[in-house]
Write a protein that holds these residues in place. Sequence first.
Motif, short mmCIF file in Angstrom:
data_model
loop_
_atom_site.label_atom_id
_atom_site.label_comp_id
_atom_site.label_asym_id
_atom_site.label_seq_id
_atom_site.Cartn_x
_atom_site.Cartn_y
_atom_site.Cartn_z
N LYS A 1 0.91 -1.05 -0.02
CA LYS A 1 -0.16 -0.07 -0.08
C LYS A 1 0.72 1.17 -0.14
CE LYS A 1 -2.83 2.72 3.07
NZ LYS A 1 -3.43 3.71 2.25
N GLY A 2 0.57 2.06 -0.73
CA GLY A 2 1.28 3.62 -0.62
C GLY A 2 1.73 4.18 -2.12
N LYS A 3 1.22 3.39 -3.00
CA LYS A 3 1.53 4.03 -4.54
C LYS A 3 0.87 5.35 -4.74
CE LYS A 3 0.41 -0.20 -6.13
NZ LYS A 3 0.46 -0.93 -4.61
N THR A 4 -0.60 5.11 -4.83
CA THR A 4 -1.24 6.32 -5.16
C THR A 4 -1.43 7.28 -4.07
OG1 THR A 4 -3.00 4.97 -6.27
CG2 THR A 4 -3.90 7.03 -5.59
N SER A 5 -1.31 7.10 -2.92
CA SER A 5 -1.12 8.05 -1.69
C SER A 5 0.07 8.77 -2.04
CB SER A 5 -1.34 7.62 -0.27
OG SER A 5 -1.01 6.28 -0.21
N SER A 6 1.36 8.23 -2.23
CA SER A 6 2.63 8.73 -2.80
C SER A 6 2.30 9.95 -3.67
CB SER A 6 3.50 7.77 -2.95
OG SER A 6 4.67 8.34 -3.41
N ALA A 7 1.59 9.33 -4.78
CA ALA A 7 1.68 10.21 -5.97
C ALA A 7 0.88 11.52 -5.66
CB ALA A 7 0.73 9.45 -6.89
N PHE A 8 -0.25 11.44 -4.62
CA PHE A 8 -1.11 12.55 -4.32
C PHE A 8 -0.17 13.44 -3.15
CE2 PHE A 8 -5.21 12.88 -6.48
CZ PHE A 8 -5.14 11.78 -7.07
N GLY A 9 0.66 12.89 -2.56
CA GLY A 9 1.65 13.47 -1.88
C GLY A 9 2.48 14.55 -2.64
N MET A 10 2.97 14.01 -3.90
CA MET A 10 3.73 14.97 -4.80
C MET A 10 2.93 16.05 -5.28
SD MET A 10 6.09 12.08 -6.48
CE MET A 10 5.66 10.61 -6.11
N VAL A 11 1.44 15.75 -5.59
CA VAL A 11 0.59 16.49 -6.06
C VAL A 11 0.30 17.73 -5.05
CG1 VAL A 11 -2.21 17.10 -6.31
CG2 VAL A 11 -0.92 15.25 -7.25
N MET A 12 0.45 17.43 -3.65
CA MET A 12 0.28 18.54 -2.78
C MET A 12 1.59 19.38 -2.64
SD MET A 12 -1.17 17.08 0.79
CE MET A 12 0.05 17.69 2.07
N ARG A 13 2.74 18.78 -3.01
CA ARG A 13 4.03 19.47 -3.16
C ARG A 13 4.15 20.22 -4.15
NH1 ARG A 13 8.42 14.79 -1.70
NH2 ARG A 13 8.42 14.97 0.48
N ALA A 14 3.64 19.89 -5.06
CA ALA A 14 3.77 20.73 -6.32
C ALA A 14 2.72 21.84 -6.24
CB ALA A 14 3.26 19.91 -7.73
#
Length: 206
Positions: A47-60
């Motif tokens: 678990k953690g692939k999509t949530s990681s991607a959305f973490g990068m969305v927040m950063r951007a």
Amino acid sequence: MTDSEQLSAKQKAHKAKMEKHKQKVDSSIAAAKIERGVSILMTGNGKGKTSSAFGMVMRALGYKQKVGIIQFIKGAQDCGEADFIKAHCPSVDLYQMGTGFTWNTQDMDTDTAAAEKTWGLAEAMLKDPSYDLVILDELTYMLGYKYLDKDTVVNAIENRPSEQSVVVTGRGGGSKLRSIMDTVSDVKDIRHGYRDGLKARKGVDY
Ligand code: ATP
Ligand code: MG
């Protein structure tokens, strides 16, 4: 040795260790000189692939960058991150394929048509230099089921604007995709509560 002498020896050793570590970190930072967008594959069974991607969305978004998100598969189920983006991030372009999981639809022609239509939107983002970050969530399954041609996908990722970063998520993806991505993380499944009967949790799993 007194207590305070012992403490100071410990502090000195810690300081020396940290200095050595800092030198190592500083020299690897100095060695990284290439500046351009990054391609990232978040794969693996954990678990953690999509949530990681959305973490990068927040950063951007923190830097007011332009973000595009394409969710293959998602759209038929509740998805907190997508609901948040729709409600609070009007600058983000988000599209969902919306057909759910393939084992729910069980119709290859419908799935292929939906995948191709959604890929068209992804392809347009991958050509548009105004996007700083493009997320292609669960794209790997479209390749795994052969709904999309892997060379077409790989070419579009490789030929995207140089300042654009792209994050692909999903299990598998194939060796060709793995070989062209700058960063590949394999999220390892050590345990998932689901297998012990834990229901998917709102706000955590979706
Ligand atoms: P997340 O969206 O939580 O980051 P993911 O993108 O890594 O998860 P997916 O394969 O897309 O994983 O699965 C989405 C859903 O399946 C989530 O609810 C997640 O908790 C759950 N899940 C992820 N990995 C596993 C697993 N190994 N076993 C069971 N369920 C899983
Ligand atoms: Mg996912």
